[in-house]
Design a protein around this motif. Structure first.
Motif, short mmCIF file in Angstrom:
data_model
loop_
_atom_site.label_atom_id
_atom_site.label_comp_id
_atom_site.label_asym_id
_atom_site.label_seq_id
_atom_site.Cartn_x
_atom_site.Cartn_y
_atom_site.Cartn_z
N TYR A 30 0.83 -1.20 0.00
CA TYR A 30 0.00 0.00 0.00
C TYR A 30 0.87 1.25 0.00
CZ TYR A 30 0.79 -1.45 4.88
OH TYR A 30 1.33 -1.91 6.03
N TYR A 31 0.21 2.36 -0.38
CA TYR A 31 0.87 3.65 -0.32
C TYR A 31 1.08 4.04 1.15
CZ TYR A 31 -0.56 4.08 -5.22
OH TYR A 31 -0.74 3.87 -6.56
N PRO A 32 2.00 4.96 1.42
CA PRO A 32 2.20 5.38 2.82
C PRO A 32 0.88 5.81 3.46
CG PRO A 32 3.87 6.34 1.39
CD PRO A 32 2.88 5.67 0.49
N ALA A 113 -6.09 -0.05 2.47
CA ALA A 113 -5.07 0.63 1.67
C ALA A 113 -4.50 -0.31 0.61
CB ALA A 113 -3.96 1.16 2.58
N ASP A 114 -4.29 -1.56 0.98
CA ASP A 114 -3.82 -2.55 0.00
C ASP A 114 -4.85 -2.76 -1.09
OD1 ASP A 114 -2.09 -5.12 -0.66
OD2 ASP A 114 -4.18 -5.78 -0.57
N PHE A 115 -6.12 -2.81 -0.72
CA PHE A 115 -7.18 -3.02 -1.70
C PHE A 115 -7.26 -1.83 -2.65
CE2 PHE A 115 -11.44 -3.47 -3.36
CZ PHE A 115 -11.61 -4.85 -3.46
N PHE A 116 -7.20 -0.60 -2.12
CA PHE A 116 -7.26 0.60 -2.96
C PHE A 116 -6.15 0.59 -4.02
CE2 PHE A 116 -9.17 3.12 0.82
CZ PHE A 116 -10.45 2.74 0.45
N LYS A 117 -4.96 0.20 -3.62
CA LYS A 117 -3.82 0.27 -4.53
C LYS A 117 -3.83 -0.85 -5.57
CE LYS A 117 1.25 0.39 -4.68
NZ LYS A 117 2.50 0.35 -3.89
N ASN A 118 -4.33 -2.04 -5.21
CA ASN A 118 -4.13 -3.21 -6.05
C ASN A 118 -5.37 -3.74 -6.75
OD1 ASN A 118 -1.16 -3.93 -5.44
ND2 ASN A 118 -2.05 -3.66 -3.40
N ASN A 119 -6.55 -3.35 -6.30
CA ASN A 119 -7.76 -3.82 -6.98
C ASN A 119 -7.94 -3.07 -8.29
OD1 ASN A 119 -10.99 -3.32 -7.32
ND2 ASN A 119 -10.54 -5.38 -6.60
N MET A 120 -8.21 -3.81 -9.36
CA MET A 120 -8.26 -3.22 -10.70
C MET A 120 -9.36 -2.18 -10.85
SD MET A 120 -10.01 -6.18 -13.08
CE MET A 120 -10.51 -4.98 -14.32
#
Length: 500
Positions: A30-32, A113-120
């Motif tokens: 995720y982003y910071p 945060a991980d979902f926001f960055k990596n989900n298409m």
């Protein structure tokens, strides 16, 4: 005053460093993340504005704040976490929460945060929306100073009332209706005088003068424009169509554009509510129970976690459904309960004991997180076994007893009801069919009927608000009681007639 991560209390700073380390060892990316501690009053102010501290002034945000703060005061609802999809990610902690709650929120936020960055489905979103929202607020404030608060607020009301009339999938595919093309007039299409057999090249301009050809070309082009369907294909993004063709002043056009931009920013969150909350809950429960929670904190964590994922009579809890389904996927792929052999097995005893020890569960849930939204998530991974194990059923309210009663336990009915409620967020599909209906500049909309009739009070209000922007009569074709109907608002009154 909000605190940066460097100014967090030492115990929270250490807790976050621990949680961050565990999350990244599991593979979360995720982003910071910038955490800010807010008192409950400020937190609910920010929550009322969608998580953004600066938004344009509007009574809707005040109404939402009033509802949230009443829920807090009367103990009906409590905001434990709030996070926004930006780079860096901003998340809010409620001042005075127990340390175990703060840890849970931090682990939960790491999942979001991980979902926001990596989900298409979040890939096209504006990661600088914090600045964009502030810019929107500044632009609208200038319009308020110039045209007056009531005038601007009334137009914002109109735009917000139809903000759902966008094409939720347009950021991911090229729609033919979004492409425009101009008619082309070929020279062969123009009727010209035939030359004599002894015609010479220097006589051409005398027989068919250039000015005559230009006039003929313009005339033919005008005729083609009248005959041309406008738009050439039905257009689902009604707001875009209004932006392009409605007779708006510049400030009105800008406000409509702002409302549309913000609607598209929030759209992926609506498309992934179940899987997104499930993913965050999946990781906060794992990180807390295996690493972050102290022995003395386990009971409090279990109590609060149970409240988060509890079943609620009469409504769907996305935290619960998403978490349980992700755990089911992990278990199935760890034990090999998928594929042709599993599907064709008819021995129920063998199925209960089925365990190929593949250990592919975590790999699979990360793949699911990458590619799916709520509809595809449930469509592909909801199984009859899952519904039986988790006691899923369809229900409806009995007006006589004032109770919700079970209607059906059939897997097909359960899945159909879930998917129908999620498709287009449960809202009707409305398309622009004709922008020059009957060659009178009227707008013709079509409702794609899928088994549920429109609510007439909503339909009338929608026509009224669209008319405010279009300024010409607005028509809506729909189906009522299995018969085609045309609803019309001409600026003064509504009418309805049956069409064949």
């Amino acid at each position: 005053m909000p605190l940066s991560n460097n100014d967090l209390p030492l115990n929270l700073q250490k807790a976050w460093e621990q949680i961050d380390g565990h999350a990244k060892r599991y593979g979360l990316d995720y982003y910071p993340i910038v955490y800010q501690i807010l008192d409950y009053n400020t937190l609910y102010e920010v929550a009322a504005m969608g998580g953004f501290p600066t938004r344009y002034p509007h009574w809707r945000f005040g109404m939402e704040y009033d509802q949230l703060i009443k829920g807090h005061v009367y103990g009906l609802s409590i905001i434990y976490e709030m996070v926004i999809n930006t780079n860096p990610v901003y998340a809010y902690l409620l001042e005075g929460n127990m340390i175990v709650d703060q840890k849970t929120v931090m682990a939960h936020v790491a999942g979001h945060a991980d979902f926001f960055k990596n989900n298409m489905w979040f890939a096209p979103t504006n990661r600088k929306m914090l600045d964009t929202m502030a810019n929107h607020a500044g632009r609208i404030q200038r319009y308020i100073d110039r045209y007056g608060y009531e005038t601007v607020e009334a137009f914002i009301d109109t735009c917000l009332s139809i903000e759902n009339l966008i094409d939720y999938h347009s950021p991911y595919i090229n729609r033919p209706e979004a492409q425009t093309s101009q008619p082309i007039v070929e020279d062969d299409d123009i009727e010209v005088a035939e030359g004599l057999p002894f015609e010479r090249s220097y006589m051409k301009d005398f027989i068919n003068p250039p000015e005559f050809l230009r006039q003929q070309r313009e005339k033919l082009l005008e005729e083609q424009q009248k005959m041309r369907k406008f738009p050439e294909n039905p257009q689902k993004d009604v707001l875009l169509f209004l932006m392009n063709y409605a007779p708006l002043d510049r400030w009105q056009h800008n406000i409509l554009e702002i409302v549309r931009d913000e609607a598209y920013y929030f759209a992926p969150q609506g498309m992934t509510k179940i899987i997104n909350e499930g993913w965050a809950s999946f990781w906060h429960s794992r990180i807390m129970t295996t690493h972050a929670a102290e022995t003395s904190e386990i009971i409090d964590f279990a109590d609060h976690h149970a409240g988060i994922v509890a079943a609620h009579p009469g409504r769907l809890n996305p935290y619960r459904l998403g978490l349980l389904l992700l755990r089911d996927i992990e278990d199935r792929w760890n034990r090999g309960r998928f594929g042709k052999d599993w599907e064709q097995c008819d021995d129920m005893r063998e199925k209960r004991e089925w365990d190929l020890k593949l250990g592919k569960g975590l790999e699979k849930v990360f793949e699911v997180r990458r590619f799916h939204n709520d509809i595809t998530f449930l469509d592909e991974f909801l199984t009859p076994e899952f519904c039986v194990e988790n006691k899923l059923f369809t229900f409806k309210h009995n007006n006589d007893t004032d109770l919700y009663e079970i209607v059906n336990r059939d897997f097909g009915a359960i899945k159909s009801q879930l998917l129908s409620g999620l498709t287009n967020f449960g809202q009707p599909y409305i398309y622009v069919e004709d922008g020059n209906y009957n060659n009178r500049g009227e707008l013709y909309l079509r409702h794609r009927h899928e088994g549920s009739d429109l609510r007439m009070d909503y339909a009338r209000d929608t026509l009224k608000h669209i008319h405010t922007i279009w300024t010409r009569p607005v028509n809506l074709e729909t189906v009522l009681d299995d018969k085609k109907r045309l609803l019309t608002f001409d600026g003064k009154e509504y009418s309805e007639r049956r069409i064949d």
